[in-house]
Design a protein around this motif. Structure first.
Motif, PDB file in Angstrom:
ATOM      1  N   ALA A 356       0.833  -1.210   0.000  1.00 29.48           N
ATOM      2  CA  ALA A 356       0.000   0.000   0.000  1.00 29.48           C
ATOM      3  C   ALA A 356       0.867   1.261   0.000  1.00 29.48           C
ATOM      4  N   SER A 357       1.932   1.267   0.834  1.00 28.83           N
ATOM      5  CA  SER A 357       2.726   2.486   0.914  1.00 28.83           C
ATOM      6  C   SER A 357       3.686   2.615  -0.262  1.00 28.83           C
ATOM      7  N   VAL A 358       3.986   1.505  -0.925  1.00 30.40           N
ATOM      8  CA  VAL A 358       4.862   1.560  -2.104  1.00 30.40           C
ATOM      9  C   VAL A 358       4.248   2.436  -3.192  1.00 30.40           C
ATOM     10  N   LYS A 359       2.911   2.389  -3.298  1.00 29.03           N
ATOM     11  CA  LYS A 359       2.226   3.174  -4.336  1.00 29.03           C
ATOM     12  C   LYS A 359       2.457   4.677  -4.146  1.00 29.03           C
ATOM     13  N   GLU A 360       2.727   5.078  -2.890  1.00 29.10           N
ATOM     14  CA  GLU A 360       2.863   6.508  -2.605  1.00 29.10           C
ATOM     15  C   GLU A 360       4.305   6.989  -2.688  1.00 29.10           C
ATOM     16  N   LEU A 361       5.221   6.077  -3.035  1.00 25.72           N
ATOM     17  CA  LEU A 361       6.637   6.459  -3.019  1.00 25.72           C
ATOM     18  C   LEU A 361       6.972   7.526  -4.051  1.00 25.72           C
ATOM     19  N   ALA A 362       6.136   7.650  -5.085  1.00 29.58           N
ATOM     20  CA  ALA A 362       6.421   8.648  -6.118  1.00 29.58           C
ATOM     21  C   ALA A 362       6.004  10.052  -5.688  1.00 29.58           C
ATOM     22  N   GLN A 363       5.386  10.182  -4.512  1.00 31.08           N
ATOM     23  CA  GLN A 363       5.042  11.510  -4.001  1.00 31.08           C
ATOM     24  C   GLN A 363       6.295  12.126  -3.386  1.00 31.08           C
ATOM     25  N   PRO A 364       6.495  13.461  -3.540  1.00 33.51           N
ATOM     26  CA  PRO A 364       7.688  14.066  -2.947  1.00 33.51           C
ATOM     27  C   PRO A 364       7.758  13.824  -1.441  1.00 33.51           C
ATOM     28  N   PHE A 365       8.940  13.519  -0.971  1.00 37.65           N
ATOM     29  CA  PHE A 365       9.242  13.321   0.448  1.00 37.65           C
ATOM     30  C   PHE A 365       8.462  12.182   1.073  1.00 37.65           C
ATOM     31  N   ARG A 367       8.499   8.546   2.132  1.00 35.98           N
ATOM     32  CA  ARG A 367       9.446   7.448   2.339  1.00 35.98           C
ATOM     33  C   ARG A 367       8.739   6.343   3.088  1.00 35.98           C
ATOM     34  N   LEU A 368       9.338   5.172   3.014  1.00 35.38           N
ATOM     35  CA  LEU A 368       8.796   4.065   3.786  1.00 35.38           C
ATOM     36  C   LEU A 368       9.212   4.243   5.247  1.00 35.38           C
ATOM     37  N   ALA A 369       8.469   3.631   6.137  1.00 36.36           N
ATOM     38  CA  ALA A 369       8.696   3.805   7.573  1.00 36.36           C
ATOM     39  C   ALA A 369      10.160   3.562   7.910  1.00 36.36           C
ATOM     40  N   GLY A 370      10.703   4.431   8.733  1.00 35.79           N
ATOM     41  CA  GLY A 370      12.091   4.241   9.151  1.00 35.79           C
ATOM     42  C   GLY A 370      13.046   5.186   8.457  1.00 35.79           C
ATOM     43  N   ASP A 371      12.729   5.625   7.239  1.00 37.06           N
ATOM     44  CA  ASP A 371      13.617   6.536   6.523  1.00 37.06           C
ATOM     45  C   ASP A 371      13.310   7.975   6.918  1.00 37.06           C
ATOM     46  N   ARG A 372      14.342   8.764   7.012  1.00 35.74           N
ATOM     47  CA  ARG A 372      14.166  10.183   7.330  1.00 35.74           C
ATOM     48  C   ARG A 372      15.060  11.002   6.405  1.00 35.74           C
ATOM     49  N   THR A 373      14.749  12.315   6.326  1.00 41.54           N
ATOM     50  CA  THR A 373      15.531  13.186   5.451  1.00 41.54           C
ATOM     51  C   THR A 373      17.013  13.132   5.781  1.00 41.54           C
ATOM     52  N   GLY A 374      17.308  13.047   7.066  1.00 40.86           N
ATOM     53  CA  GLY A 374      18.706  13.138   7.475  1.00 40.86           C
ATOM     54  C   GLY A 374      19.478  11.849   7.278  1.00 40.86           C
ATOM     55  N   SER A 375      18.804  10.788   6.906  1.00 39.44           N
ATOM     56  CA  SER A 375      19.499   9.514   6.785  1.00 39.44           C
ATOM     57  C   SER A 375      20.292   9.468   5.490  1.00 39.44           C
ATOM     58  N   ALA A 376      20.998   8.370   5.336  1.00 42.56           N
ATOM     59  CA  ALA A 376      21.791   8.211   4.120  1.00 42.56           C
ATOM     60  C   ALA A 376      20.921   7.771   2.961  1.00 42.56           C
ATOM     61  N   HIS A 377      19.610   7.726   3.175  1.00 43.57           N
ATOM     62  CA  HIS A 377      18.715   7.198   2.152  1.00 43.57           C
ATOM     63  C   HIS A 377      18.186   8.278   1.211  1.00 43.57           C
ATOM     64  N   THR A 379      17.243  12.069  -0.679  1.00 50.40           N
ATOM     65  CA  THR A 379      16.501  13.277  -0.371  1.00 50.40           C
ATOM     66  C   THR A 379      15.004  13.058  -0.322  1.00 50.40           C
ATOM     67  N   GLY A 380      14.528  11.915  -0.744  1.00 46.61           N
ATOM     68  CA  GLY A 380      13.079  11.683  -0.765  1.00 46.61           C
ATOM     69  C   GLY A 380      12.436  12.241  -2.009  1.00 46.61           C
ATOM     70  N   LEU A 381      13.258  12.652  -2.977  1.00 46.16           N
ATOM     71  CA  LEU A 381      12.712  13.223  -4.207  1.00 46.16           C
ATOM     72  C   LEU A 381      12.998  12.343  -5.423  1.00 46.16           C
ATOM     73  N   GLY A 382      13.826  11.335  -5.226  1.00 50.26           N
ATOM     74  CA  GLY A 382      14.283  10.523  -6.363  1.00 50.26           C
ATOM     75  C   GLY A 382      13.152   9.979  -7.209  1.00 50.26           C
ATOM     76  N   LEU A 383      12.214   9.281  -6.566  1.00 56.10           N
ATOM     77  CA  LEU A 383      11.140   8.656  -7.345  1.00 56.10           C
ATOM     78  C   LEU A 383      10.114   9.677  -7.815  1.00 56.10           C
ATOM     79  N   SER A 384       9.959  10.785  -7.069  1.00 56.00           N
ATOM     80  CA  SER A 384       9.023  11.798  -7.565  1.00 56.00           C
ATOM     81  C   SER A 384       9.614  12.506  -8.778  1.00 56.00           C
ATOM     82  N   ILE A 385      10.938  12.608  -8.834  1.00 60.31           N
ATOM     83  CA  ILE A 385      11.574  13.143 -10.044  1.00 60.31           C
ATOM     84  C   ILE A 385      11.347  12.186 -11.201  1.00 60.31           C
ATOM     85  N   VAL A 386      11.496  10.882 -10.927  1.00 55.74           N
ATOM     86  CA  VAL A 386      11.237   9.876 -11.963  1.00 55.74           C
ATOM     87  C   VAL A 386       9.795  10.026 -12.461  1.00 55.74           C
TER      88      VAL A 386
END
Lengths: 454, 76
Positions: A356-365, A367-377, A379-386
């Motif tokens: 369910a949450s995978v479908k929303e990954l293309a929205q800016p910022f 992320r799946l639970a556990g990821d935060r802006t400050g992490s090494a994962h 900017t949270g924009l990668g898939l929304s840019i795609v």
């Protein structure tokens, strides 16, 4: 007891259900069809009512005239033999019986005439009803033509280019009012979209100056001659790391704004497989660092679009697949072309994801639970840019959580028209440009559907 | 080595100048395009650090004018 309204609705839908049961395909219930049916039904009903009135009036007139006196001499004919045999001419009872016989004969003739009239009228009504259905179909088509034209014009206006207008011409009627209202709505939408894009682009650009100032200050301070205290060195490294992240974020914002705004510039036809291979090569360091088995299958896919943005799209998908992969995991890229579209599929193994949450990954910022802006994962924009790049190229992006864990991203883009772009391309080249290659069938997380390739 | 920094954001220009001076270079700063064009006309520089979006004279104009004169110029 049943509610009467749903019962009526069920009755209305009965023909459709019956059609489905018998495997018949009923025509779509368009407004044109409904108007035609309504027109035909109304014509039939008013025609039938007219016939009933005519029948009643004719019967009344006929009875009245039959009772008031013999008015149908043509129907008399010669008196029958039984009458003349019973009452010879000149007998006193003869005229009375003759008159009764004449009246009965006359009534029967009138009834026959009326029946004939009604039958003929009914046939005429049926014929006219058919004609009126045809006329209704044509009329409804003419009346709805402006609506169809408006629909076609509105469909040509996409979110990427809101500059189109319906520009309905003709007299100032309901249709023109509707068209003008939609046009003014589009104008407001366009202004809002433009303002938002300009804001993102301008803000990203303006923010670069203070970031550059901070970076310069820190780097100049760090490069001062002499040994800096360890806490200062640590501070410099932390601030630089933060600045790097802010720079990446801003760059992504600018790319996003550009994807939404300027994808129409510099269109060229490129091979999606070649772009993916190049991007895979650019990420070879990260792939090797995580010991990921990378594999590419190029089925020849030509697209027309902005080469920089398309490369960015492939790069972001690959980078995402590396970043969210297990150590020693696998990554597979496949490009293939069908009749009118090309597909780029990027799959990776990894942890289980919530579908369910995978479908929303293309929205800016998002992320799946556990990821935060400050992490090494990222900017949270990668898939929304795609998603923005795919959208600007009239394609679609689908994200699926693989049942065995990991993500499967499928990009569908319109295929480049034949005869454009680079000519020779391998039909099915398998390359493993980066990382220790291994057949995916051997990897435990390999998908069952596609595992037997290469 | 003589360096000219043409940058309208004062703090940024000053910081870059300080960093370069720490490395032993002689640094001049121009905070707008006209000043940069004037300094380029009058003095000789080995390196030009040029911002494009400058007030007065645009960075691109300064670049085209100085490119022929000083092949060692580097643009930011």
């Amino acid at each position: 007891m049943d509610n009467p309204v749903p019962a009526a609705l069920r009755l209305l839908r009965a023909p459709r259900r019956l059609g489905q049961r018998w495997g018949l395909r009923l025509p779509r219930r368009t407004v044109r069809l409904r108007l035609t049916a309504l027109y035909g039904l109304l014509f039939l009903a008013s025609g039938a009512l007219l016939l009933v009135i005519l029948n009643v009036a004719a019967h009344g007139w006929s009875n009245e005239n039959t009772q008031s006196g013999p008015v149908c001499p043509a129907a008399w004919g010669r008196p029958p033999r039984w009458l003349t045999a019973k009452h010879p001419l000149g007998s006193p009872a003869f005229p009375k019986e003759l008159q009764e016989w004449q009246t009965a004969r006359c009534a029967a003739a009138r009834a026959a005439q009326l029946n004939w009239l009604m039958e003929e009228s009914a046939f005429a009504l049926a014929g006219m009803a058919l004609l009126s259905v045809g006329a209704g179909w044509v009329m409804a088509g003419r009346a709805l033509r402006p609506l169809r034209e408006m629909t076609a014009a509105a469909q040509a206006i996409s979110a990427d280019d809101l500059s189109g207008r319906l520009a309905v011409t003709g007299p100032s009627d309901e249709m023109k009012d509707l068209g003008d209202t939609i046009d003014s709505l589009l104008a407001r939408l366009q202004a809002a979209f433009d303002a938002q894009r300009r804001f993102v682009a301008n803000a990203s650009h303006e923010l670069r100056t203070p970031l550059a100032m901070m970076r310069t200050s820190v780097e100049v301070a760090a490069a001062k001659p002499g040994q800096a205290p360890p806490q200062v060195t640590e501070l410099v490294s932390k601030v630089t790391e933060g600045l790097d992240q802010a720079d990446r974020l801003l760059e992504n914002f600018l790319t996003l704004a550009r994807a939404q705004y300027g994808a129409k510039e510099s269109q060229e036809t490129i091979s999606l497989g070649a772009v993916a291979a190049r991007m895979l090569g650019e990420h070879s360091g990260e792939i090797a660092a995580k010991a990921i088995r990378a594999q590419q299958e190029d089925g020849g896919a030509q697209v027309t679009g902005n080469a920089t943005l398309l490369a960015r799209m492939a790069g972001n998908l690959i980078s995402n697949a590396i970043r969210h992969n297990d150590r020693g995991g696998w990554l597979r890229i496949q490009t293939r072309a069908s009749q009118a579209t090309v597909h780029l599929t990027v799959e990776n193994g990894g942890g289980m994801l919530d579908p369910a949450s995978v479908k929303e990954l293309a929205q800016p910022f998002r992320r799946l639970a556990g990821d935060r802006t400050g992490s090494a994962h990222g900017t949270g924009l990668g898939l929304s840019i795609v998603a923005a790049i795919v959208g600007a190229h009239n394609g679609s992006l689908q994200l699926h959580a693989r049942p065995q864990g990991g993500l499967r991203a499928v990009v569908e883009l319109p295929r480049a028209p034949a005869g454009s772009g680079p000519a020779a391309e391998p039909a099915a080249a398998v390359t493993a440009p980066a990382g220790p290659a291994a057949p995916p069938a051997a990897s435990p997380g390999s998908p069952a559907r596609t595992g037997a390739r290469a | 080595m003589k360096v000219l920094i043409a940058e309208d954001v004062k703090r940024l220009a000053d910081d870059i100048a300080e960093g370069l001076r720490d490395q032993g270079m002689a640094v001049d700063i121009a905070y707008d395009g006209s000043d940069a064009a004037f300094k380029l006309d009058v003095y000789h520089y080995d390196v030009l650090v040029l911002d494009r979006d400058l007030p007065g004279v645009h960075g691109d104009t300064i670049w085209t004018r100085s490119a022929g004169r000083s092949p060692a110029a580097a643009s930011r």
